[in-house]
Each structure stands twice: as C-alpha cells, then as structure tokens.
Design a protein around this motif. Structure first.
Motif, PDB file in Angstrom:
ATOM      1  N   PRO A   1      34.629  38.125  31.622  1.00 28.16           N
ATOM      2  CA  PRO A   1      33.442  37.393  32.088  1.00 28.16           C
ATOM      3  C   PRO A   1      33.670  36.721  33.447  1.00 28.16           C
ATOM      4  O   PRO A   1      34.733  36.162  33.702  1.00 28.16           O
ATOM      5  CB  PRO A   1      33.224  36.346  30.993  1.00 28.16           C
ATOM      6  N   VAL A   2      32.656  36.808  34.295  1.00 22.36           N
ATOM      7  CA  VAL A   2      32.674  36.168  35.617  1.00 22.36           C
ATOM      8  C   VAL A   2      31.466  35.243  35.688  1.00 22.36           C
ATOM      9  O   VAL A   2      30.343  35.657  35.424  1.00 22.36           O
ATOM     10  CB  VAL A   2      32.612  37.222  36.743  1.00 22.36           C
ATOM     11  N   ARG A   3      31.679  33.978  36.039  1.00 23.51           N
ATOM     12  CA  ARG A   3      30.558  33.037  36.065  1.00 23.51           C
ATOM     13  C   ARG A   3      30.107  32.680  37.474  1.00 23.51           C
ATOM     14  O   ARG A   3      29.039  32.136  37.671  1.00 23.51           O
ATOM     15  CB  ARG A   3      30.914  31.758  35.305  1.00 23.51           C
ATOM     16  N   ALA A   4      30.911  32.970  38.460  1.00 20.06           N
ATOM     17  CA  ALA A   4      30.526  32.661  39.837  1.00 20.06           C
ATOM     18  C   ALA A   4      31.249  33.608  40.779  1.00 20.06           C
ATOM     19  O   ALA A   4      32.382  34.009  40.518  1.00 20.06           O
ATOM     20  CB  ALA A   4      30.856  31.206  40.184  1.00 20.06           C
ATOM     21  N   GLY A   5      30.582  33.971  41.856  1.00 13.99           N
ATOM     22  CA  GLY A   5      31.216  34.839  42.832  1.00 13.99           C
ATOM     23  C   GLY A   5      30.530  34.770  44.177  1.00 13.99           C
ATOM     24  O   GLY A   5      29.320  34.543  44.264  1.00 13.99           O
ATOM     25  N   GLU A   6      31.318  34.951  45.227  1.00 11.74           N
ATOM     26  CA  GLU A   6      30.780  34.979  46.582  1.00 11.74           C
ATOM     27  C   GLU A   6      31.701  35.809  47.458  1.00 11.74           C
ATOM     28  O   GLU A   6      32.857  36.082  47.095  1.00 11.74           O
ATOM     29  CB  GLU A   6      30.653  33.564  47.150  1.00 11.74           C
ATOM     30  N   THR A   7      31.185  36.233  48.597  1.00 16.77           N
ATOM     31  CA  THR A   7      31.967  36.990  49.568  1.00 16.77           C
ATOM     32  C   THR A   7      31.999  36.181  50.858  1.00 16.77           C
ATOM     33  O   THR A   7      31.123  36.332  51.719  1.00 16.77           O
ATOM     34  CB  THR A   7      31.352  38.383  49.814  1.00 16.77           C
ATOM     35  N   PRO A   8      32.977  35.272  51.010  1.00 14.80           N
ATOM     36  CA  PRO A   8      33.013  34.400  52.181  1.00 14.80           C
ATOM     37  C   PRO A   8      33.316  35.114  53.488  1.00 14.80           C
ATOM     38  O   PRO A   8      33.038  34.582  54.563  1.00 14.80           O
ATOM     39  CB  PRO A   8      34.102  33.386  51.842  1.00 14.80           C
ATOM     40  N   PHE A   9      33.902  36.325  53.393  1.00 11.32           N
ATOM     41  CA  PHE A   9      34.191  37.079  54.614  1.00 11.32           C
ATOM     42  C   PHE A   9      33.859  38.535  54.391  1.00 11.32           C
ATOM     43  O   PHE A   9      34.234  39.126  53.376  1.00 11.32           O
ATOM     44  CB  PHE A   9      35.660  36.950  55.014  1.00 11.32           C
ATOM     45  N   LYS A  10      33.155  39.142  55.348  1.00 10.71           N
ATOM     46  CA  LYS A  10      32.841  40.570  55.300  1.00 10.71           C
ATOM     47  C   LYS A  10      33.113  41.159  56.667  1.00 10.71           C
ATOM     48  O   LYS A  10      32.432  40.849  57.645  1.00 10.71           O
ATOM     49  CB  LYS A  10      31.372  40.785  54.913  1.00 10.71           C
ATOM     50  N   GLY A  11      34.150  41.993  56.751  1.00 12.25           N
ATOM     51  CA  GLY A  11      34.495  42.637  58.000  1.00 12.25           C
ATOM     52  C   GLY A  11      33.804  43.966  58.159  1.00 12.25           C
ATOM     53  O   GLY A  11      32.915  44.334  57.384  1.00 12.25           O
ATOM     54  N   ARG A  12      34.209  44.728  59.160  1.00  8.35           N
ATOM     55  CA  ARG A  12      33.593  46.028  59.420  1.00  8.35           C
ATOM     56  C   ARG A  12      33.825  46.996  58.270  1.00  8.35           C
ATOM     57  O   ARG A  12      32.951  47.801  57.933  1.00  8.35           O
ATOM     58  CB  ARG A  12      34.163  46.615  60.717  1.00  8.35           C
ATOM     59  N   VAL A  13      34.984  46.917  57.644  1.00  2.94           N
ATOM     60  CA  VAL A  13      35.323  47.848  56.565  1.00  2.94           C
ATOM     61  C   VAL A  13      35.618  47.117  55.267  1.00  2.94           C
ATOM     62  O   VAL A  13      35.137  47.496  54.200  1.00  2.94           O
ATOM     63  CB  VAL A  13      36.542  48.722  56.960  1.00  2.94           C
ATOM     64  N   THR A  14      36.394  46.064  55.316  1.00  2.00           N
ATOM     65  CA  THR A  14      36.803  45.344  54.112  1.00  2.00           C
ATOM     66  C   THR A  14      36.244  43.928  54.121  1.00  2.00           C
ATOM     67  O   THR A  14      35.722  43.449  55.129  1.00  2.00           O
ATOM     68  CB  THR A  14      38.334  45.294  53.994  1.00  2.00           C
TER      69      THR A  14
ATOM     70  N   ALA B   1      39.580  30.745  35.881  1.00  2.00           N
ATOM     71  CA  ALA B   1      40.537  30.811  36.986  1.00  2.00           C
ATOM     72  C   ALA B   1      39.894  31.494  38.178  1.00  2.00           C
ATOM     73  O   ALA B   1      39.116  32.444  38.027  1.00  2.00           O
ATOM     74  CB  ALA B   1      41.793  31.565  36.559  1.00  2.00           C
ATOM     75  N   ARG B   2      40.219  31.012  39.359  1.00  2.00           N
ATOM     76  CA  ARG B   2      39.690  31.609  40.587  1.00  2.00           C
ATOM     77  C   ARG B   2      40.556  32.796  40.991  1.00  2.00           C
ATOM     78  O   ARG B   2      41.791  32.716  40.972  1.00  2.00           O
ATOM     79  CB  ARG B   2      39.672  30.567  41.708  1.00  2.00           C
ATOM     80  N   ARG B   3      39.908  33.864  41.369  1.00  2.00           N
ATOM     81  CA  ARG B   3      40.591  35.059  41.852  1.00  2.00           C
ATOM     82  C   ARG B   3      39.988  35.471  43.194  1.00  2.00           C
ATOM     83  O   ARG B   3      38.772  35.656  43.309  1.00  2.00           O
ATOM     84  CB  ARG B   3      40.459  36.211  40.854  1.00  2.00           C
ATOM     85  N   ASP B   4      40.840  35.592  44.198  1.00  2.00           N
ATOM     86  CA  ASP B   4      40.437  36.053  45.525  1.00  2.00           C
ATOM     87  C   ASP B   4      41.044  37.434  45.748  1.00  2.00           C
ATOM     88  O   ASP B   4      42.244  37.638  45.506  1.00  2.00           O
ATOM     89  CB  ASP B   4      40.946  35.106  46.620  1.00  2.00           C
ATOM     90  N   TYR B   5      40.237  38.374  46.211  1.00  2.00           N
ATOM     91  CA  TYR B   5      40.786  39.706  46.449  1.00  2.00           C
ATOM     92  C   TYR B   5      40.030  40.395  47.592  1.00  2.00           C
ATOM     93  O   TYR B   5      38.893  40.049  47.910  1.00  2.00           O
ATOM     94  CB  TYR B   5      40.754  40.564  45.186  1.00  2.00           C
ATOM     95  N   GLN B   6      40.699  41.367  48.169  1.00  2.00           N
ATOM     96  CA  GLN B   6      40.102  42.151  49.250  1.00  2.00           C
ATOM     97  C   GLN B   6      39.247  43.273  48.658  1.00  2.00           C
ATOM     98  O   GLN B   6      39.697  43.998  47.774  1.00  2.00           O
ATOM     99  CB  GLN B   6      41.189  42.770  50.128  1.00  2.00           C
TER     100      GLN B   6
END
Length: 213
Positions: free
Chosen positions: A15-28, A43-48
C-alpha cells in the motif's frame, strides 16, 4: 520443494498512501512515496524513475566480445561497457532498440539474436529494467557511420576474448554491471546447457511490455 515453481520473482504491490515526483528530468525523475510496512508502519521511499534500457553482448566467431569505453561522470571513470541505450520511445520493441544501438555505437549488425538475461539494474534505488541480448553472426553494417556527438565522440571500441573478460571481471578490473552480468551469464550458458537454453529475441518482457512489430 519444486524449485522451478518456487524460486522466481513475483509481482507485488504494498500500500502507498502518498506520492509525488519532486524532480523530472529529460529522461529520468525522482519519485517519493510513503509505503506501508508489514508491521503497519509507514516508510518513505525515494527512487529514480526510468524508461528502461537495452544492451547487447555481441560475440564474434572467434569468441570475442565487442566492448566500448566511455566516460561516466557520476563515478569519474572511463568504463568498459557493452553497447546500450534507453527505451525512450513508449512501447518500442526492445530488439529494434538493441539493433539500433549496435549500429550507432559500433557500426555493426548481427544475424542471430537471443535474450541473454533480463534484470533490474539497482532495484533498491531505481525502477530501471534492462534487457540484455546476445548477438552473434556479426558483420559490419551497411552505409555511413552514425554521426556521434557529445560524450559519444570519445567512445573507444575493442574485441576481447570471453575468457579474458571473465578474468578481468573476477580480478576487479571491470565494474560496469551490465558487462559483468552479460559476461558471466554467457559463460554459464556456454559451459552449461548451451545457447539453446536462451530465450528467443522476441520473448515477452513483463517489466517493459512492447509492441510485437
């Protein structure tokens, strides 16, 4: 235990209760999500985020592997690697992308293609999936060479015997994960059940579904 039934990766979604994309580059990009743990905590998880990649282990009739060397800024090294590229066109057939990369980076084509391995490059930190092809029956591509630009202007090429690559990998002289994975996977196939154990080049790829064209 039937290992063929039990020892395999399986899709799962916690289950995921919150999510955002704080950075969006040209490809990743970078994705931040709050994921529920088995004990009920969050728990917070940050990934590319990554569109996926293809790579090619091109093996000639003298059992030599085609490798490239180029500068990789994050690690401040010039690494020996296999031809590779992004799946930056949604739904693109990975075989077509791999054939393009072999042409552009090495001005080479292959008469036979198989899937060597599929893997996640660093599943703890990115969702990048990579399909690594084995290409054999090599020859020079027709027409003009691809016009390189940027960091590709510094690419060097070499053909190294597979046994020598294995020695260099185990000696800690080579560090690119796709080159290491491909070298050891090919060695395992050749010294085991042979190349016939490998999957066809158009085999399904659940991690990155593609058009059959």
């Amino acid at each position: 235990m039937d290992f063929q039934q039990q020892i395999r990766d399986a899709a799962e979604q916690w289950p995921v209760r919150a999510g955002e994309t704080p950075f969006k580059g040209r490809v990743t990009g970078v994705r931040t999500e709050e994921v529920q743990m088995p004990d009920g905590s969050w728990a917070r998880r940050d990934y590319q985020t990554h569109p996926g990649s293809v790579s090619v282990l091109a093996l000639d009739d003298r059992q030599r592997v085609l490798i490239l060397r180029q500068y990789r800024h994050p690690v401040r090294q010039r690494l020996w690697e296999l031809p590779a590229g992004l799946l930056d066109v949604p739904g693109e057939n990975p075989l077509h992308a791999a054939q393009r990369e072999l042409y552009e980076e090495a001005h080479c084509k292959a008469g036979e293609w198989r899937v060597l391995v599929d893997f996640y490059t660093s599943p703890g930190g990115t969702d990048e999936a990579l399909r690594l092809f084995l290409a054999t029956d090599l020859s020079e591509a027709e027409g003009e060479r691809y016009a390189a630009h940027g960091e590709e202007l510094e690419i060097e090429t070499a053909r190294v015997p597979l046994e020598e690559l294995i020695r260099l990998v185990l000696a800690g002289e080579l560090h690119n994960p796709t080159l290491i994975t491909g070298t050891l996977a090919l060695h395992a196939a050749l010294t085991g059940q042979g190349l016939d154990i490998l999957r066809p080049a158009d085999s399904p790829w659940p991690a990155r579904p593609f058009r059959q064209d």
